[in-house]
Scaffold this motif. Structure first.
Motif, PDB file in Angstrom:
ATOM      1  N   ASN A 109      -6.774   5.248 -11.532  1.00 15.48           N
ATOM      2  CA  ASN A 109      -5.497   5.412 -10.826  1.00 15.48           C
ATOM      3  C   ASN A 109      -4.436   4.575 -11.519  1.00 15.48           C
ATOM      4  O   ASN A 109      -4.705   3.456 -11.957  1.00 15.48           O
ATOM      5  CB  ASN A 109      -5.630   4.961  -9.371  1.00 15.48           C
ATOM      6  CG  ASN A 109      -6.625   5.824  -8.623  1.00 15.48           C
ATOM      7  OD1 ASN A 109      -6.367   6.987  -8.360  1.00 15.48           O
ATOM      8  ND2 ASN A 109      -7.780   5.247  -8.322  1.00 15.48           N
ATOM      9  N   LEU A 110      -3.246   5.134 -11.598  1.00 11.64           N
ATOM     10  CA  LEU A 110      -2.170   4.451 -12.319  1.00 11.64           C
ATOM     11  C   LEU A 110      -0.840   4.801 -11.668  1.00 11.64           C
ATOM     12  O   LEU A 110      -0.592   5.968 -11.331  1.00 11.64           O
ATOM     13  CB  LEU A 110      -2.177   4.941 -13.772  1.00 11.64           C
ATOM     14  CG  LEU A 110      -1.053   4.498 -14.704  1.00 11.64           C
ATOM     15  CD1 LEU A 110      -1.228   3.026 -15.070  1.00 11.64           C
ATOM     16  CD2 LEU A 110      -1.061   5.335 -15.985  1.00 11.64           C
ATOM     17  N   ASN A 111       0.009   3.809 -11.467  1.00 11.52           N
ATOM     18  CA  ASN A 111       1.390   4.061 -11.030  1.00 11.52           C
ATOM     19  C   ASN A 111       2.296   3.748 -12.199  1.00 11.52           C
ATOM     20  O   ASN A 111       2.276   2.629 -12.725  1.00 11.52           O
ATOM     21  CB  ASN A 111       1.757   3.156  -9.845  1.00 11.52           C
ATOM     22  CG  ASN A 111       1.065   3.588  -8.575  1.00 11.52           C
ATOM     23  OD1 ASN A 111       0.707   4.750  -8.426  1.00 11.52           O
ATOM     24  ND2 ASN A 111       0.865   2.648  -7.660  1.00 11.52           N
TER      25      ASN A 111
END
Ligand SMILES: *[C@@H]1O[C@H](CO)[C@@H](O)[C@H](O)[C@H]1NC(C)=O
Ligand SMILES: *[C@@H]1O[C@H](CO)[C@@H](O)[C@H](O)[C@H]1NC(C)=O
Ligand SMILES: *[C@@H]1O[C@H](CO)[C@@H](O)[C@H](O)[C@H]1NC(C)=O
Ligand SMILES: *[C@@H]1O[C@H](CO)[C@@H](O)[C@H](O)[C@H]1NC(C)=O
Ligand SMILES: *[C@@H]1O[C@H](CO)[C@@H](O)[C@H](O)[C@H]1NC(C)=O
Ligand SMILES: *[C@@H]1O[C@H](CO)[C@@H](O)[C@H](O)[C@H]1NC(C)=O
Length: 571
Positions: free
Chosen positions: A442-444
């Motif tokens: 997961n990456l923002n």
């Protein structure tokens, strides 16, 4: 019978040809109809019918219990049966020896005092739709403990190190300390590689190709160059003249008379600098004056130089673009072409390009944004068919070309459109198995705020990479955005769903693309380039904060999407 026929041919050839003389003259010593000793006073090899072995260099035998040098192709049911060694051409200082098999002719061109031999192969009847096809030297592993390519040099893993590991995939072993050994870590860009080889304290053995015209693929084509054979422990020096290790297609068709080579199979004292100097010398001698016996005339029908200029439709020069002459009217992307002959270069800052020593034929001209180009915001490419190249001794100007851009207004772009994951976490860092484990699930990512190095080169694991961006004002109600996803490579088993506004709007999905092995075979550079454009419906984006999500719905360790760039534009 065969013996008499051979004797007859040899005598004829020797009557017609003046052979080099003297103690240091290159020689062919026929042992029987399918075996001969070839060489000069520096080295010699016993050739045939399947392998060249033993090979002596400066008095030292260099194959040992390894297999020796040979040609082979994938799915081959029996070895080549080379026979009838014959001198087909000679001069004061050289002989060109032909060995014939039903599939084709293998030639050795041996010069007086040359450390090694020029080699080439002419197709007669190789299988139509031929897969991986190469020659290779499997050599004594004590004489040759080290490997060399432009990205990796030094000790090859030992057989006992490999055997101490657990096999976790194709030619890949996990050691107790968690590290991996895989032969694919010894890959390189074959069409820009200068020389590669194996070496030790006393002897080095190298392949030097002054031209790559007969090798498949574009600038980005990668191949395995050297490795330790994981069953026998042989040191392996590969010559992947038609390699398919990092792409999707299964093979090509080859015309009778198609030639691979000549390249130089070079021997020295193990010096890398000397091999490098030899490469420069060979480039200076290309195209070689030989071969002229038994070869289709096209080999010597060349344009000395082909020049042109490429300008983008927005007026910019195609500065730094990759440019290639490849197959005419062909649906295959240049990376996967391979039936014919290919020329690759890079445009200069004015968009000018030149190819040298091009075989006369009809080509397509291709250009695209490549590594470090100034046009890495351009997602289109230039493809111009029916480029006629004729034999000339002066530079031939093939004209000015206009490359139509996508003509859209950029909202944001992550990465460069260069078909490489350059700038991303772990991108373009060589060949290392298992690096995709280091990518986040997961990456923002916030446009204009998150560093590009937080975006990882590969996306494999189930999870969501969300891109947030601000729009300073409300878009027109009918404004359609185009989302372009560009992947440097893709290994199958991983599917992606694309949404906008935190999952509220379905944008598209990218599922089950054809497999190229780049991601699981250690590359942090790419394999086959994949590019898709998806329209985002009008009304999706608003003034203020907006998002797009790339969600892996089905993950697979070491497989998945290798990112090149993602681009959002107003259409
Ligand atoms: C090949 O080289 C070895 C080692 O120098 C030598 O003993 C042998 O005589 C050579 N063979 C021929 C045919 O010259
Ligand atoms: C060299 O090959 C032999 C088998 O011929 C093998 O036993 C040995 O381990 C290999 N050496 C290395 C360094 O891999
Ligand atoms: C050029 O772009 C078209 C359309 O996206 C694509 O089908 C083709 O493979 C591309 N060719 C090259 C040389 O990249
Ligand atoms: C891309 O270009 C840079 C700068 O010239 C160079 O250092 C790098 O090795 C190139 N990478 C590839 C994969 O060609
Ligand atoms: C991304 O942002 C969301 C919302 O702020 C947050 O819940 C999530 O933990 C963040 N994920 C990561 C990997 O930082
Ligand atoms: C990013 O920054 C540039 C330069 O300040 C600005 O023009 C652009 O609108 C910004 N884009 C986004 C999506 O924030």
């Amino acid at each position: 019978m065969a013996f008499f026929a051979l004797g007859f041919v040899t005598i004829l050839a020797q009557v017609a040809l003046a052979l080099p003389s003297g103690d240091d003259a290159p020689f062919l010593e026929v042992v029987d109809s399918s075996k001969a000793i070839v060489g000069n006073s520096v080295w010699n090899a016993t050739v045939g019918p399947n392998y060249a072995k033993p090979i002596y260099y400066n008095g030292k035998e260099i194959v040992g219990s390894a297999k020796g040098q040979y040609y082979s192709y994938a799915q081959q049911s029996r070895s080549f049966q080379f026979a009838d060694p014959t001198i087909v051409e000679s001069g004061d200082d050289f002989i060109d020896i032909k060995f014939t098999a039903s599939e084709g002719e293998a030639h050795w061109v041996i010069y007086r005092n040359q450390h090694g031999a020029y080699q080439y192969f002419i197709n007669k009847d190789l299988p139509s739709t031929l897969g991986e096809w190469r020659s290779l030297s499997r050599l004594d592993n004590e004489t040759f403990p080290n490997g060399y390519n432009s990205l990796k040099q030094g000790a090859l893993p030992t057989l006992s190190e490999i055997e101490s590991g657990e096999k976790v995939q194709d030619e890949t072993y996990k050691l107790d300390d968690g590290s991996y050994i895989t032969k694919y870590d010894w890959s390189d860009f074959i069409n820009s590689a200068t020389f590669w080889g194996v070496y030790g304290d006393e002897v080095g053995c190298w392949y030097i190709h002054p031209s790559k015209e007969y090798i498949n693929g574009d600038h980005m084509k990668q191949e395995l160059m050297v490795h330790r054979e994981s069953n026998t422990g042989d040191t392996v020096l590969l010559n992947m003249i038609h390699g398919l290790h990092f792409q999707t297609i299964a093979g090509h068709e080859f015309a009778e008379g198609r030639i691979w080579g000549p390249w130089l199979w070079y021997l020295n004292d193990g010096s890398i600098d000397d091999a490098s100097a030899k490469y420069d010398e060979e480039v200076g001698s290309w195209p070689y004056s030989f071969p002229s016996a038994d070869i289709e005339s096209g080999h010597h029908q060349r344009a000395v130089s082909i020049e042109g200029v490429i300008t983008l439709s927005d007026g910019r020069p195609a500065s730094g673009a990759n440019v290639m002459l490849g197959d005419n009217n062909n649906g295959e992307i240049p990376y996967e072409q391979g039936s014919n002959y290919y020329y690759r270069t890079t445009a200069d800052s004015k968009g000018s390009f030149a190819f040298e020593n091009v075989r006369a034929a009809t080509y397509a001209l291709y250009a695209w944004a490549g590594n470090n180009s100034d046009v890495s915001d351009v997602s289109t490419n230039l493809t111009v068919n029916d480029i006629e190249v004729s034999k000339t001794t002066e530079a031939q100007d093939i004209g000015d070309f206009t490359w139509g851009t996508q003509k859209r207004t950029k909202i944001w772009q992550i990465g460069d459109l260069d078909r490489l994951p350059r700038g991303f976490k772990n991108g373009c860092t060589g060949y290392h198995h298992g690096l995709s484990d280091d990518s986040p699930a997961n990456l923002n990512f916030t446009v204009n705020s998150t560093e590009e190095s937080e975006w990882a080169y590969a996306q494999s694991a189930e999870g969501t990479w969300q891109v947030s961006f601000e729009l300073p004002s409300a878009p027109d109600s009918d404004a359609i955005a185009v989302l372009s996803t560009s992947f440097a490579g893709y290994s199958s088993g991983v599917n992606m769903e694309i949404t906008a506004q935190s999952g509220g709007v379905d944008v598209g999905e990218i599922n089950d693309l054809a497999n190229d092995p780049s991601v699981y075979r250690s590359s942090t550079f790419g394999g086959l380039h994949r590019y898709e454009e998806i329209e985002v419906p009008a009304g999706t984006f608003k003034e203020g904060t907006n998002t797009i999500e790339f969600t892996v719905t089905k993950g697979s360790e070491w497989h998945g999407f290798m990112w090149d760039s993602v681009l959002l534009e107003w259409s």
